[in-house]
Design an enzyme around this catalytic site. Sequence first.
Site, PDB file in Angstrom:
ATOM      1  N   LEU A 134      23.514 -17.706  45.429  1.00 49.47           N
ATOM      2  CA  LEU A 134      22.123 -17.761  44.976  1.00 49.47           C
ATOM      3  C   LEU A 134      21.830 -16.554  44.096  1.00 49.47           C
ATOM      4  CD1 LEU A 134      19.677 -19.663  45.446  1.00 49.47           C
ATOM      5  CD2 LEU A 134      18.899 -18.059  47.201  1.00 49.47           C
TER       6      LEU A 134
ATOM      7  N   ASP B 203      12.713 -26.367  43.628  1.00 51.25           N
ATOM      8  CA  ASP B 203      12.691 -26.501  42.172  1.00 51.25           C
ATOM      9  C   ASP B 203      11.585 -27.472  41.752  1.00 51.25           C
ATOM     10  OD1 ASP B 203      13.306 -26.891  39.450  1.00 51.25           O
ATOM     11  OD2 ASP B 203      15.439 -26.538  39.839  1.00 51.25           O
TER      12      ASP B 203
ATOM     13  N   ASP C 129      15.968 -23.102  48.394  1.00 49.50           N
ATOM     14  CA  ASP C 129      15.806 -23.233  46.944  1.00 49.50           C
ATOM     15  C   ASP C 129      14.854 -24.403  46.696  1.00 49.50           C
ATOM     16  OD1 ASP C 129      16.015 -23.331  44.207  1.00 49.50           O
ATOM     17  OD2 ASP C 129      18.132 -23.862  44.143  1.00 49.50           O
TER      18      ASP C 129
ATOM     19  N   GLU D 101      30.430 -11.112  48.572  1.00 51.40           N
ATOM     20  CA  GLU D 101      30.801 -11.617  47.250  1.00 51.40           C
ATOM     21  C   GLU D 101      29.633 -11.530  46.269  1.00 51.40           C
ATOM     22  OE1 GLU D 101      32.179 -15.532  44.671  1.00 51.40           O
ATOM     23  OE2 GLU D 101      31.748 -15.771  46.801  1.00 51.40           O
TER      24      GLU D 101
END
Length: 456
Positions: A358, A144, A142, A74
């Site tokens: 992502l 941040d 991930d 996808e």
Amino acid sequence: MTREEIGNGSEDMVIDECEPEGRERNSVPDEFNANYLKVYYGKLFPHADIFKWISYGNDGKHPACDQSYFSRREFSYTLDNDIYLRYQSFNSASELENSIKEKCPFKIDIGPVYSVDPAKRHAYAQTGDNVFTPVERELVFDIDITDYDDVRYCCSGADVCLDCWPLMTVAIKVIDTSLRDDFGFNHILWVFSGRRGVHCWVCDGKARRLTNEQRASIAEYFRVYKGNENSLKKVSFTGLALHPFLARSYSEVLKDFFKSKLLLSQKLFSTEERYEKILEMIPDESITSELRGKWQENKRSSISKEDTNVVRWQQLKHILQSGRPKAQGLRRCVEEIVFSFTYPRLDMEVSKHMNHLLKAPFCVHPKTGRVCVPIDPNCCEEFDPTAVPTLSKLLEEMNMGTLRADVDNEWDRTSLGKSIRFFRSSFLQPLLKSCKEEIENSYNAKLQHSKNSMSW
């Protein structure tokens, strides 16, 4: 179409970096321009390299290649005005490239490989069988900088500078070393998110085939920071000694970083408000009172030429590690404080679930105009997020380099060339070599199994 219309019943899918307030209208910076983006996708974006990566060797003529592999992956596009196009899939590199050039997405997200072509999921749904399910996906992380707002004082929110960015550098060093040494992974790609953090893609075959339960176990292995904004103590260690992974991270990375960089760049003991936050992590009122008294008295008669932050940190360590009766049981406090300020803070949900989207490498962040370039973990301390190429800079470089005839690719004329060459030589080529070996070994094993079966 709106976000809700495109979600199409898959509320459990999460897209990284979607802020609650949405992207402000008319706030696109000079560095990000839809016309610039069209040129970028047309001349600079490494379509073929992305295709080769995501195919994992299944794009050749070897009889063991899975010809449907890439078409079951996808892709998700975010267009202007936060229009999302979910479940995009492509049969070839040219299809992918033509689609990107035509739609010119503001962001491209990569999802899992599904059991069937995601673009044809409705046809399978009508059969009544629940065959549309994720079957493979890189192990992703991930990290941040906004999750460190309680330990950085130079910036907050999405802002980042060279004083707080080293927190991301430390995260890369700690996680990358463990993924390689503790888990045996080799094909790891670190990417700048384009604004305020880093993404990690672990691409080994055994990583891509992990179940959600196994992914959750790995994420929990890395989990140390368990507090929230209401917790006084966000890191707490039990047992007589640190886990070997944590002990290695502390001795090789965290301890020195805290003392030599973070302590000074963030001035962690410079004000009462800041040092009180650290004193709250010590569960002994007599010790905190003693330190508080020293520091308040020192404030009234400050004649020391040494940096206040360094002096106060040394005083705190001396009391907690002195062996005095009231400090017994508190020796771990020093380590807990260092971990609270420096240890990587992962978005756990991103790593736990196979179906998380992502952002693709080499996208352009719509708020900064910066390209999401790979980061070399071996020299990540040299990475400067403020010097990453922007769309406007790249177009300017292309225009200036039009007369050069000694380059094979447009991106070789620009500052993006270094990043693409690194992606190819340090990540893609070793990965594809490994994938081809894996395909060949699997094929030979099946042949051998078939021969053995016939001999019976």
